[in-house]
Each structure stands twice: as C-alpha cells, then as structure tokens.
Motif scaffolding. Structure first.
Motif, mmCIF file in Angstrom:
data_model
loop_
_atom_site.group_PDB
_atom_site.id
_atom_site.type_symbol
_atom_site.label_atom_id
_atom_site.label_comp_id
_atom_site.label_asym_id
_atom_site.label_seq_id
_atom_site.Cartn_x
_atom_site.Cartn_y
_atom_site.Cartn_z
ATOM 1 N N UNK A 13 0.836 -1.205 0.000
ATOM 2 C CA UNK A 13 0.000 0.000 0.000
ATOM 3 C C UNK A 13 0.873 1.258 0.000
ATOM 4 N N UNK A 14 0.223 2.408 -0.067
ATOM 5 C CA UNK A 14 0.952 3.678 -0.187
ATOM 6 C C UNK A 14 1.887 3.908 1.004
ATOM 7 N N UNK A 15 1.427 3.582 2.214
ATOM 8 C CA UNK A 15 2.269 3.792 3.396
ATOM 9 C C UNK A 15 3.500 2.899 3.340
ATOM 10 N N UNK A 16 3.313 1.648 2.986
ATOM 11 C CA UNK A 16 4.451 0.730 2.887
ATOM 12 C C UNK A 16 5.421 1.182 1.803
ATOM 13 N N UNK A 17 4.872 1.701 0.710
ATOM 14 C CA UNK A 17 5.734 2.193 -0.372
ATOM 15 C C UNK A 17 6.580 3.368 0.112
ATOM 16 N N UNK A 18 5.969 4.265 0.870
ATOM 17 C CA UNK A 18 6.733 5.393 1.414
ATOM 18 C C UNK A 18 7.851 4.904 2.323
ATOM 19 N N UNK A 19 7.544 3.889 3.139
ATOM 20 C CA UNK A 19 8.571 3.327 4.025
ATOM 21 C C UNK A 19 9.727 2.726 3.224
ATOM 22 N N UNK A 20 9.415 2.209 2.045
ATOM 23 C CA UNK A 20 10.447 1.634 1.182
ATOM 24 C C UNK A 20 11.181 2.696 0.371
ATOM 25 N N UNK A 21 10.693 3.938 0.429
ATOM 26 C CA UNK A 21 11.336 5.034 -0.287
ATOM 27 C C UNK A 21 11.073 5.036 -1.777
ATOM 28 N N UNK A 22 9.899 4.537 -2.182
ATOM 29 C CA UNK A 22 9.584 4.450 -3.603
ATOM 30 C C UNK A 22 8.219 5.074 -3.869
ATOM 31 N N UNK A 23 7.938 5.315 -5.134
ATOM 32 C CA UNK A 23 6.639 5.834 -5.546
ATOM 33 C C UNK A 23 5.797 4.683 -6.079
ATOM 34 N N UNK A 24 4.643 4.390 -5.455
ATOM 35 C CA UNK A 24 3.802 3.298 -5.958
ATOM 36 C C UNK A 24 3.014 3.746 -7.189
ATOM 37 N N UNK A 25 3.005 2.921 -8.209
ATOM 38 C CA UNK A 25 2.298 3.257 -9.454
ATOM 39 C C UNK A 25 1.690 1.992 -10.029
ATOM 40 N N UNK A 26 0.753 2.192 -10.952
ATOM 41 C CA UNK A 26 0.204 1.071 -11.700
ATOM 42 C C UNK A 26 1.234 0.547 -12.690
ATOM 43 N N UNK A 27 1.006 -0.654 -13.171
ATOM 44 C CA UNK A 27 1.998 -1.294 -14.037
ATOM 45 C C UNK A 27 2.140 -0.570 -15.376
ATOM 46 N N UNK A 28 1.047 -0.104 -15.933
ATOM 47 C CA UNK A 28 1.138 0.622 -17.203
ATOM 48 C C UNK A 28 1.902 1.934 -17.036
ATOM 49 N N UNK A 29 1.634 2.642 -15.931
ATOM 50 C CA UNK A 29 2.360 3.890 -15.684
ATOM 51 C C UNK A 29 3.841 3.622 -15.495
ATOM 52 N N UNK A 30 4.157 2.568 -14.767
ATOM 53 C CA UNK A 30 5.563 2.206 -14.564
ATOM 54 C C UNK A 30 6.237 1.950 -15.908
ATOM 55 N N UNK A 31 5.567 1.232 -16.788
ATOM 56 C CA UNK A 31 6.144 0.934 -18.105
ATOM 57 C C UNK A 31 6.390 2.212 -18.897
ATOM 58 N N UNK A 32 5.454 3.143 -18.822
ATOM 59 C CA UNK A 32 5.580 4.378 -19.615
ATOM 60 C C UNK A 32 6.675 5.291 -19.093
ATOM 61 N N UNK A 33 6.876 5.343 -17.770
ATOM 62 C CA UNK A 33 7.769 6.339 -17.180
ATOM 63 C C UNK A 33 9.206 5.874 -16.979
ATOM 64 N N UNK A 34 9.456 4.585 -16.997
ATOM 65 C CA UNK A 34 10.756 4.069 -16.568
ATOM 66 C C UNK A 34 11.800 4.064 -17.683
ATOM 67 N N UNK A 35 13.038 4.420 -17.310
ATOM 68 C CA UNK A 35 14.172 4.228 -18.210
ATOM 69 C C UNK A 35 14.630 2.771 -18.175
ATOM 70 N N UNK A 36 14.500 2.158 -16.998
ATOM 71 C CA UNK A 36 14.822 0.736 -16.825
ATOM 72 C C UNK A 36 13.683 0.094 -16.041
ATOM 73 N N UNK A 37 13.205 -1.034 -16.522
ATOM 74 C CA UNK A 37 12.191 -1.816 -15.812
ATOM 75 C C UNK A 37 12.829 -3.132 -15.393
ATOM 76 N N UNK A 38 12.716 -3.484 -14.104
ATOM 77 C CA UNK A 38 13.273 -4.736 -13.603
ATOM 78 C C UNK A 38 12.162 -5.558 -12.967
ATOM 79 N N UNK A 39 12.019 -6.801 -13.416
ATOM 80 C CA UNK A 39 10.895 -7.645 -13.009
ATOM 81 C C UNK A 39 11.319 -8.600 -11.889
ATOM 82 N N UNK A 40 10.550 -8.570 -10.783
ATOM 83 C CA UNK A 40 10.828 -9.444 -9.631
ATOM 84 C C UNK A 40 9.524 -10.008 -9.068
ATOM 85 N N UNK A 41 8.608 -10.338 -9.960
ATOM 86 C CA UNK A 41 7.317 -10.900 -9.569
ATOM 87 C C UNK A 41 7.375 -12.427 -9.627
#
Length: 347
Positions: free
Chosen positions: A201-229
């Motif tokens: 969730x958003x709070x956990x993402x903040x604790x991890x120091x990252x911005x949570x986004x949907x998968x399509x948004x991540x694909x559009x915005x990233x210079x590098x995408x790394x998959x760990x699912x």
C-alpha cells in the motif's frame, strides 16, 4: 526437553536430530565442503553416504530415522505416499530458493516445519540486477562494443548527451525478497524509483522510499524496468505485446525472475528494431531456439539463468540452511520459515 517450532510441530532436543540429504547426486559434495560438513555434523547426525533422490525406492530403514530433510535442487516431491515412508519427519530445510518443486499440501497437513534459503539467494540476484541497471543507464555495453569495433576511442558525445544514472527512473515490478533487496541496493544512488506491487500500500511504499504506481504507468515512465514478480497464472505475460509497446524508446527491460512473465516473441520484435534494450537472464522457452536473434542482437545481454547463487555463492545458502538445522536442534523457531499461504504469491 521439547519446544514448539510452529503449531503442531514438537522438537525432541534431548539428542541431535537425524538429518537426511535429499537432492541431486553428487550436488551435496559441492555444497558441503569440509567446513560446512563439520558444522552440520556438530549439530546433527548425518550420513554423507546416504543421499536420496527418489523417496519411493530409497532404503526404508534410512528413511524411518529421518527427522529433518536437508534439500536442494533435485529434491524428490513430498507427497502423502512418500511422507508415509518418513514417519519421524518433522522439518524440511531447503538450502536453495523456492520450495514449490517438492513441498506439497501433504507437508502442511502433517504439520511439518519448512525453511528456505530464499533470502540468501535474493542477494546475488539483487546484486546482478543493480549492476545491470547501472550499466544499462550508462550504455556501457554499447560503448565497449563501439570501442572494440573501432580499435580507437569512439565518439562519446551521444553517450554524454543522452545517458547516465543521475535521476534516471527505475521501475521495480514486485516487492518480493529480491525486489526489496534491490530497493535497498538502489537507495544510495541518485535514482528515482517506481514500484508496482498489488500487495504494497501507499504507506508501505513510502517506508520503502519508492513511488507506488500502476503497471502501465511504470512501463511508460521508466528508463529501466526490472521484473521481480512470482510465476503465477495471473502474472503470465504480464509484459505482453500491449504493455511492451508502452515502454519508452531506448528503455531497458531486465528479467531475472521467470521467462513466462514476458512475452518473449513480442519483446524480440521490438529488440530487433533497436527500439528497446534488454537484459534477459530468463526467457520463454528457458533456452531460446538456436536461430533466435537474442543471441546476437547488440542491444541484448542474454545469460543462462546465472543471476542467482552461482559458484561459491551456493555456500551462503548452505550456511544459512545449516543455521536453521542448528536452530531446530536447539528447539528454536526457524529464522526463515515458509508457510503454505506464502506459496500462493511467491516464486
């Protein structure tokens, strides 16, 4: 004295537990080097001459005494039928990553405790991925290839103007053990990190120091995408033709997870044009056909599933597994337990 490791599992700590090795032969000879063997023998009774690869045909006498199964690659499947041949079995300690290949529902029904060295295996994958990200953003392989072709310093102006790691955007798919280790390793670098994980969730993402986004948004915005699912029915081809098309021109896709998460044919079509770059440690199929362009494309780094523990890194997993056997022998809970609920959303 008996202590509880988990509900329904009691440990007899009045004597060292009897450990049975279950893995590909002769893998144990590489895993249990002299120091590791001495450590294991100091906390348990183990017969190195008895290594089981098939529980259905193994000597019944040896199976009857086993209290702990020490497993690795090639471990036999633990079904209701095979578990009946292991009447005293109380724990499975896996000196590798996923236990999905050999731990079945029958193990949980018997109340058998399970531990995995997945946390130890996460580190080399995260290290490999960090190196791939930093090299991808600096286009290190491109520069090296140009240098080799020219046998002289190439024109570096294109690399100066368009590449580098300062505030590049890295999209991490999955806050798994490996994903979280990678996030830790990325933290000291001046990178902007996006995360997609439906369980964060958003709070956990903040604790991890990252911005949570949907998968399509991540694909559009990233210079590098790394998959760990994880490899699950719902993650099959999560990067399909439509989503791969969302990746920006010049982006790099890194897959160290499972080949089935990416539509390899759809990705290859973009790689052939030079629009995208890729670092692929896994593919679908596991070994691409001999005529696959992935072997020769200059914008692809293709490796044969080496991101995980390799060579002396195997001993990190072995040491961790022996630590778990020691904890069991002392009547302590495992440091890295695996529960049945985890397997529904893990690799």
């Amino acid at each position: 004295m008996t202590l509880s490791v988990q509900e329904g599992t009691l440990l007899n700590t009045s004597r060292p537990p009897t450990v049975l090795l279950a893995m590909d032969f002769p893998l144990h000879q590489r895993l249990l080097a002299e120091g590791s063997l001495d450590r294991l023998r100091s906390v348990a009774r183990v017969d190195l001459a008895r290594v089981v690869t098939d529980l259905a045909t193994a000597d019944a006498g040896g199976l009857a005494e086993a209290e702990v199964l020490f497993t690795h690659w090639g471990a036999p499947e633990l079904t209701e039928e095979t578990l009946r041949r292991l009447p005293r079995l109380r724990a499975v300690v896996h000196a590798a990553g996923s236990v999905k290949h050999h731990v079945t529902d029958a193990v949980w029904r018997r109340g058998i405790a399970v531990s995995s060295a997945a946390a130890a295996n996460a580190l080399p994958v995260a290290e490999f991925t960090l190196a791939a990200i930093l090299f991808a953003n600096k286009r290190v392989l491109d520069v090296a290839r140009d240098y080799a072709a020219l046998r002289a310093r190439p024109d570096l102006l294109p690399y100066f103007s368009g590449h580098g790691n300062y505030h590049r955007t890295v999209g991490v798919v999955g806050a798994s053990r490996i994903g979280r280790r990678l996030l830790d390793l990325l933290r000291p670098h001046d990178l902007d990190v996006l995360l997609h994980d439906p369980y964060v969730d958003d709070r956990q993402a903040r604790d991890l120091g990252v911005e949570p986004v949907g998968l399509d948004e991540l694909a559009r915005r990233s210079d590098v995408v790394s998959i760990h699912a994880p490899q699950l029915p719902e993650t099959h081809h999560m990067f399909d033709a439509r989503r791969i098309a969302l990746l920006r021109d010049g982006a790099t896709l890194i897959n160290t997870a499972r080949g089935s998460l990416v539509d390899t044919n759809a990705l290859t079509a973009h790689l052939v044009t030079g629009r995208l770059h890729a670092v692929l440690d896994v593919t679908e199929p596991d070994v691409p056909p001999a005529d696959s362009p992935l072997y020769t494309l200059p914008n692809v780094l293709l490796t044969p599933h080496i991101a995980g523990s390799l060579g002396n890194e195997l001993h990190r997993m072995t040491d961790g597994a022996i630590d778990e056997v020691s904890r069991y022998a002392q009547g302590l809970p495992f440091a890295h337990p695996v529960g049945s609920e985890e397997l529904s959303r893990s690799a």
